[in-house]
Design a protein around this motif. Structure first.
Motif, PDB file in Angstrom:
ATOM      1  N   LEU A  15      -4.445  22.534   2.664  1.00 12.31           N
ATOM      2  CA  LEU A  15      -4.264  23.128   1.349  1.00 12.31           C
ATOM      3  C   LEU A  15      -4.913  22.262   0.266  1.00 12.31           C
ATOM      4  O   LEU A  15      -5.561  22.774  -0.658  1.00 12.31           O
ATOM      5  N   ARG A  16      -4.777  20.945   0.382  1.00 18.47           N
ATOM      6  CA  ARG A  16      -5.362  20.050  -0.613  1.00 18.47           C
ATOM      7  C   ARG A  16      -6.886  20.220  -0.654  1.00 18.47           C
ATOM      8  O   ARG A  16      -7.488  20.269  -1.728  1.00 18.47           O
ATOM      9  N   ALA A 159       5.723  26.690  -7.310  1.00 17.53           N
ATOM     10  CA  ALA A 159       4.932  27.512  -6.374  1.00 17.53           C
ATOM     11  C   ALA A 159       4.435  26.700  -5.193  1.00 17.53           C
ATOM     12  O   ALA A 159       3.308  26.862  -4.728  1.00 17.53           O
ATOM     13  N   GLY A 160       5.278  25.791  -4.700  1.00 18.77           N
ATOM     14  CA  GLY A 160       4.934  25.021  -3.520  1.00 18.77           C
ATOM     15  C   GLY A 160       4.145  23.764  -3.778  1.00 18.77           C
ATOM     16  O   GLY A 160       3.829  23.033  -2.838  1.00 18.77           O
ATOM     17  N   SER A 161       3.803  23.476  -5.036  1.00 15.64           N
ATOM     18  CA  SER A 161       3.045  22.272  -5.377  1.00 15.64           C
ATOM     19  C   SER A 161       3.825  21.448  -6.388  1.00 15.64           C
ATOM     20  O   SER A 161       4.492  22.007  -7.263  1.00 15.64           O
ATOM     21  N   PRO A 162       3.755  20.106  -6.297  1.00 16.89           N
ATOM     22  CA  PRO A 162       4.481  19.276  -7.269  1.00 16.89           C
ATOM     23  C   PRO A 162       3.781  19.251  -8.616  1.00 16.89           C
ATOM     24  O   PRO A 162       2.549  19.177  -8.698  1.00 16.89           O
ATOM     25  N   THR A 262       4.566  33.330  -6.710  1.00 18.38           N
ATOM     26  CA  THR A 262       4.025  33.293  -5.353  1.00 18.38           C
ATOM     27  C   THR A 262       3.512  31.893  -5.057  1.00 18.38           C
ATOM     28  O   THR A 262       2.905  31.251  -5.901  1.00 18.38           O
ATOM     29  N   ARG A 263       3.773  31.411  -3.867  1.00 19.47           N
ATOM     30  CA  ARG A 263       3.327  30.075  -3.507  1.00 19.47           C
ATOM     31  C   ARG A 263       1.804  29.999  -3.530  1.00 19.47           C
ATOM     32  O   ARG A 263       1.097  30.937  -3.186  1.00 19.47           O
ATOM     33  N   ALA A 268      -4.058  31.333  -2.217  1.00 20.22           N
ATOM     34  CA  ALA A 268      -5.344  30.794  -1.772  1.00 20.22           C
ATOM     35  C   ALA A 268      -5.786  31.418  -0.453  1.00 20.22           C
ATOM     36  O   ALA A 268      -6.987  31.611  -0.211  1.00 20.22           O
ATOM     37  N   ALA A 269      -4.823  31.743   0.428  1.00 21.57           N
ATOM     38  CA  ALA A 269      -5.170  32.308   1.738  1.00 21.57           C
ATOM     39  C   ALA A 269      -5.801  33.687   1.619  1.00 21.57           C
ATOM     40  O   ALA A 269      -6.513  34.131   2.532  1.00 21.57           O
TER      41      ALA A 269
END
Length: 386
Positions: A15-16, A159-162, A262-263, A268-269
């Motif tokens: 993801l990064r 959304a799943g990111s800090p 949404t995450r 991105a996917a």
């Protein structure tokens, strides 16, 4: 039998790495702040903003490259004035700020004395500063003494990111209560300030409260106050005064909206490989990349998002009723375009649709008010479809 070794399986992109590809190879990530999070929470249905903010894309640079630069932001004069006032409030080891906090918070705690703690929060990187802040909060709660944390670093998952947030200050009182302090340069005249500016400060402070609550769950005896201390210049002077602002409603709304986002990895996917928001690309390539991510434009975006002018232009080109405002969009239900709404008003909509029936009735009433039959357009010959 072939002597060649088997082909290596394709390397899975993390993801990064994916987010770095979206920004561009030489573009550093733009960190989220409380102001942008408050704006993001106000429009949770906008996947475009959620993805761009989560990926750290500089939306201002992107809007400029698209030819629709943002036309809002603080002036340099306002920034200098705000920094000067904040330095004055925090002078002398934060003695005046702690005095104002004690006077407004009340409680049984003794007034802060000269032995009040102001810990050093210096560390490497946002992760290190957030860890150092968490340690300072635990130590202050255990010590049971007045403590001022100047520009602490707080972490909040979005959304799943800090996201790493930096409030003006956090005060810890001897009872173990953590209170966010917001320092603003707009005046407080006769004990009251501009309601719109106070509301904006409250929404921003609510994000800090949510981040503090995540840390407080791991510290015994800690409590996060839902009333924040707002410090402003008194009347027309440069002397500081303070008021308490209850942010429970803003905190609840922000929490609910952030939970609905949404995450980032899901957004991105869905994107095609090779898509990038690198400002170095051509305007055509960037427009195609931006259009690949769904947006939820509303006129309120003009005051909070750098891409608002680009999104407004696209919404108008597509005839989306959302460009007319969220209230209009909500009233029209399944009629998502201006063309569909005008057709329904002309009688082309379903007979059993209450929205279409209301539009037909509105067209009849308008024609009667003008004392003439409707012209070629469903709302009369002089009707404006915009």
């Amino acid at each position: 039998m072939s002597s060649y070794p088997p082909a290596a399986p394709p390397r899975k992109t993390t993801l990064r790495q994916r987010l770095a590809d979206l920004r561009g190879p030489a573009v550093p990530p733009r960190p989220l702040d409380a102001r942008s999070l408050a704006a993001l929470a106000a429009n949770p249905g906008c996947g475009r903003r959620a993805l761009l903010d989560g990926a750290g894309v500089d939306k201002g640079a992107l809007a400029t490259a698209l030819g629709s630069p943002a036309a809002f932001g603080q002036s340099q004069f306002a920034i200098v004035r705000g920094n000067s006032f904040e330095a004055k409030v925090k002078g002398d080891g934060g003695a005046e700020l702690l005095r104002l906090a004690h006077a407004r918070l009340g409680g049984a705690a003794e007034p802060p004395g000269p032995d009040a703690r102001v810990p050093d929060l210096t560390a490497a990187g946002p992760e290190g500063r957030a860890a150092r802040t968490a340690l300072a909060l635990r130590e202050a709660t255990a010590a049971g003494a007045w403590t001022l944390l100047d520009h602490p670093m707080l972490a909040l998952e979005v959304a799943g990111s800090p996201a790493y947030l930096e409030p003006d200050a956090v005060v810890v009182d001897p009872d173990g209560r953590w209170t966010v302090v917001e320092i603003k340069s707009f005046p407080m005249i006769d004990g009251a300030a501009d309601s719109a500016k106070v509301g904006s400060a409250a929404r921003q402070a609510a994000v800090y409260v949510l981040a503090l609550e995540g840390t407080a769950r791991k510290v015994a005896g800690a409590e996060v106050g839902h009333r924040v201390v707002l410090v402003c210049p008194k009347d027309f002077s440069n002397l500081p005064t303070a008021a308490l602002v209850d942010v429970r409603r803003e905190r609840s709304v922000t929490r609910r909206q952030l939970d609905r986002l949404t995450r980032v990895e899901e957004l991105a996917a869905r994107l095609p490989e090779g898509l990038s928001f690198d400002p170095a690309r051509t305007a055509g390539e960037l427009a195609e990349a931006v259009s690949a991510v769904g947006a939820a434009y509303a006129p309120e975006c003009l005051a909070a998002c750098e891409l608002a002018f680009h999104c407004r232009e696209r919404a108008r080109e597509a005839g989306e009723v959302s460009a007319l405002g969220r209230s209009v969009r909500g009233e029209l239900g399944g009629l998502t375009t201006v063309e569909a709404a005008l057709a329904a008003a002309a009688g082309a909509g379903p007979a059993d649709d209450p929205t279409a029936a209301a539009l037909r009735q509105a067209a009849r009433l308008r024609a009667e008010a003008l004392e003439r039959p409707p012209g070629p357009g469903p709302l009369g010959e002089d009707a404006c479809p915009c």
